[in-house]
Design a protein around this motif. Structure first.
Motif, PDB file in Angstrom:
ATOM      1  N   TYR A 105     -49.234   5.330  16.362  1.00 36.86           N
ATOM      2  CA  TYR A 105     -48.510   6.037  17.415  1.00 36.86           C
ATOM      3  C   TYR A 105     -48.300   5.056  18.560  1.00 36.86           C
ATOM      4  CZ  TYR A 105     -53.473   6.533  18.568  1.00 36.86           C
ATOM      5  OH  TYR A 105     -54.816   6.288  18.784  1.00 36.86           O
ATOM      6  N   TYR A 106     -47.685   5.532  19.627  1.00 38.38           N
ATOM      7  CA  TYR A 106     -47.407   4.705  20.789  1.00 38.38           C
ATOM      8  C   TYR A 106     -47.932   5.417  22.044  1.00 38.38           C
ATOM      9  CZ  TYR A 106     -44.318   2.373  17.525  1.00 38.38           C
ATOM     10  OH  TYR A 106     -43.821   1.714  16.435  1.00 38.38           O
ATOM     11  N   LEU A 107     -48.356   4.626  22.978  1.00 37.71           N
ATOM     12  CA  LEU A 107     -48.865   5.151  24.250  1.00 37.71           C
ATOM     13  C   LEU A 107     -48.110   4.496  25.393  1.00 37.71           C
ATOM     14  CD1 LEU A 107     -52.629   4.921  23.320  1.00 37.71           C
ATOM     15  CD2 LEU A 107     -51.359   7.046  23.655  1.00 37.71           C
ATOM     16  N   PHE A 108     -47.890   5.259  26.434  1.00 33.09           N
ATOM     17  CA  PHE A 108     -47.120   4.776  27.574  1.00 33.09           C
ATOM     18  C   PHE A 108     -47.781   5.214  28.884  1.00 33.09           C
ATOM     19  CE2 PHE A 108     -43.274   3.800  25.143  1.00 33.09           C
ATOM     20  CZ  PHE A 108     -43.383   4.643  24.051  1.00 33.09           C
ATOM     21  N   GLN A 143     -54.830  -5.748  20.716  1.00 33.53           N
ATOM     22  CA  GLN A 143     -54.717  -6.465  21.987  1.00 33.53           C
ATOM     23  C   GLN A 143     -54.153  -5.542  23.059  1.00 33.53           C
ATOM     24  OE1 GLN A 143     -52.373 -10.007  21.740  1.00 33.53           O
ATOM     25  NE2 GLN A 143     -52.902 -10.683  23.801  1.00 33.53           N
ATOM     26  N   ASN A 144     -54.797  -5.544  24.206  1.00 33.39           N
ATOM     27  CA  ASN A 144     -54.349  -4.701  25.311  1.00 33.39           C
ATOM     28  C   ASN A 144     -53.067  -5.254  25.925  1.00 33.39           C
ATOM     29  OD1 ASN A 144     -56.465  -2.793  25.229  1.00 33.39           O
ATOM     30  ND2 ASN A 144     -57.798  -4.194  26.331  1.00 33.39           N
ATOM     31  N   ALA A 145     -52.123  -4.340  26.202  1.00 36.29           N
ATOM     32  CA  ALA A 145     -50.860  -4.748  26.802  1.00 36.29           C
ATOM     33  C   ALA A 145     -51.051  -5.125  28.271  1.00 36.29           C
ATOM     34  CB  ALA A 145     -49.846  -3.611  26.679  1.00 36.29           C
ATOM     35  N   ILE A 187     -45.755   0.464  31.310  1.00 39.05           N
ATOM     36  CA  ILE A 187     -46.376  -0.352  30.271  1.00 39.05           C
ATOM     37  C   ILE A 187     -46.493   0.486  28.999  1.00 39.05           C
ATOM     38  CG2 ILE A 187     -48.770   0.269  30.792  1.00 39.05           C
ATOM     39  CD1 ILE A 187     -49.406  -2.775  30.540  1.00 39.05           C
ATOM     40  N   ARG A 188     -46.528  -0.178  27.860  1.00 38.84           N
ATOM     41  CA  ARG A 188     -46.582   0.530  26.584  1.00 38.84           C
ATOM     42  C   ARG A 188     -47.533  -0.194  25.635  1.00 38.84           C
ATOM     43  NH1 ARG A 188     -40.338  -1.104  25.194  1.00 38.84           N
ATOM     44  NH2 ARG A 188     -40.726  -3.262  24.628  1.00 38.84           N
ATOM     45  N   GLN A 189     -48.044   0.559  24.683  1.00 40.72           N
ATOM     46  CA  GLN A 189     -49.037   0.026  23.748  1.00 40.72           C
ATOM     47  C   GLN A 189     -48.804   0.630  22.377  1.00 40.72           C
ATOM     48  OE1 GLN A 189     -52.091  -1.954  24.554  1.00 40.72           O
ATOM     49  NE2 GLN A 189     -52.311  -2.045  22.339  1.00 40.72           N
TER      50      GLN A 189
END
Lengths: 112, 117
Positions: free
Chosen positions: A32-35, A57-59, A49-51
């Motif tokens: 999934y994606y996190l924002f 690795q942390n964005a 920022i997005r991950q």
């Protein structure tokens, strides 16, 4: 269903200092994606920022970085060298496919 | 401009009136989303289009809410017989696609603040 929790309704920080905003989420998905979105008083949501969940690795984006702990389902935002222009509502969001869910937000005030 | 635009920015309606809110997505974006944002809350999903097809309308709170995107670009959210609880900011977002990856990233418009008296 996915849920996103931001446990800090309001936070404040002195200009030039560092602040961390918390976010946890609940999902059974593995990819999934996190924002983090910022919403200044003018109301336009801006992506901070997005991950991607499959990346360990942390964005990082300039003064903004995240601490992504997949096992703990935690996604906190760190703002370094806070500026007055960082004053805004900050929303954490989870996305899987076309489905995006937001937390209730954290109101951040940067004080001079 | 190249961003998502919404009109009007502010709308005041008397209870019982019908309103129509417009969204112009980024050119070429396949997907379009509508959200409702109550004061002090995060956006809540209302409905989603892929081109002209409305693929998900599970978030629409009642049958008074109707959305369309007839030509796969501009979208209109219509609220019939408005009630005070409809007062909120209505956000529109668009994304390039839904095939996965960053094409799903949503870009938001400035929103329409609806006040029902």
């Amino acid at each position: 269903a996915q849920t996103v929790t931001q446990s800090q309704p309001e936070m404040s920080v002195q200009e030039a200092e560092t602040v961390t905003l918390s976010c946890t989420y609940d999902t059974s998905e593995s990819n999934y994606y996190l924002f983090w979105y910022k919403q200044p008083p003018s109301r336009q949501m801006i992506l901070v920022i997005r991950q991607e969940a499959y990346k360990q690795q942390n964005a990082t984006e300039n003064r903004f970085s995240v601490n992504f702990q997949k096992a703990a389902k935690s996604f906190s935002l760190k703002i370094s060298d806070s500026q007055l222009g960082d004053t805004a509502m900050y929303f954490c969001a989870f996305m899987k496919g076309a489905d995006m869910r937001f937390g209730a937000g954290t109101r951040l005030t940067v004080k001079p | 401009g190249a961003g998502v635009s919404q009109s009007p920015r502010y709308k005041v309606a008397k209870r019982g009136q019908d309103v129509a809110l417009r969204c112009d997505p980024i050119s070429g974006h396949v997907s379009l989303f509508w959200y409702q944002q109550a004061l002090g809350q995060g956006p809540e999903f209302l409905t989603y289009f892929q081109n002209e097809a409305q693929l998900d309308k599970s978030g629409l709170p009642s049958d008074r809410f109707f959305a369309e995107r007839p030509e796969g670009s501009v979208s209109t959210l219509k609220i019939q017989r408005t009630q005070q609880e409809d007062s909120a900011v209505y956000l529109c977002a668009s994304s390039l696609g839904t095939s996965g990856g960053w094409v799903n990233e949503q870009f938001f418009g400035p929103g329409t603040r609806l006040t029902v008296l």
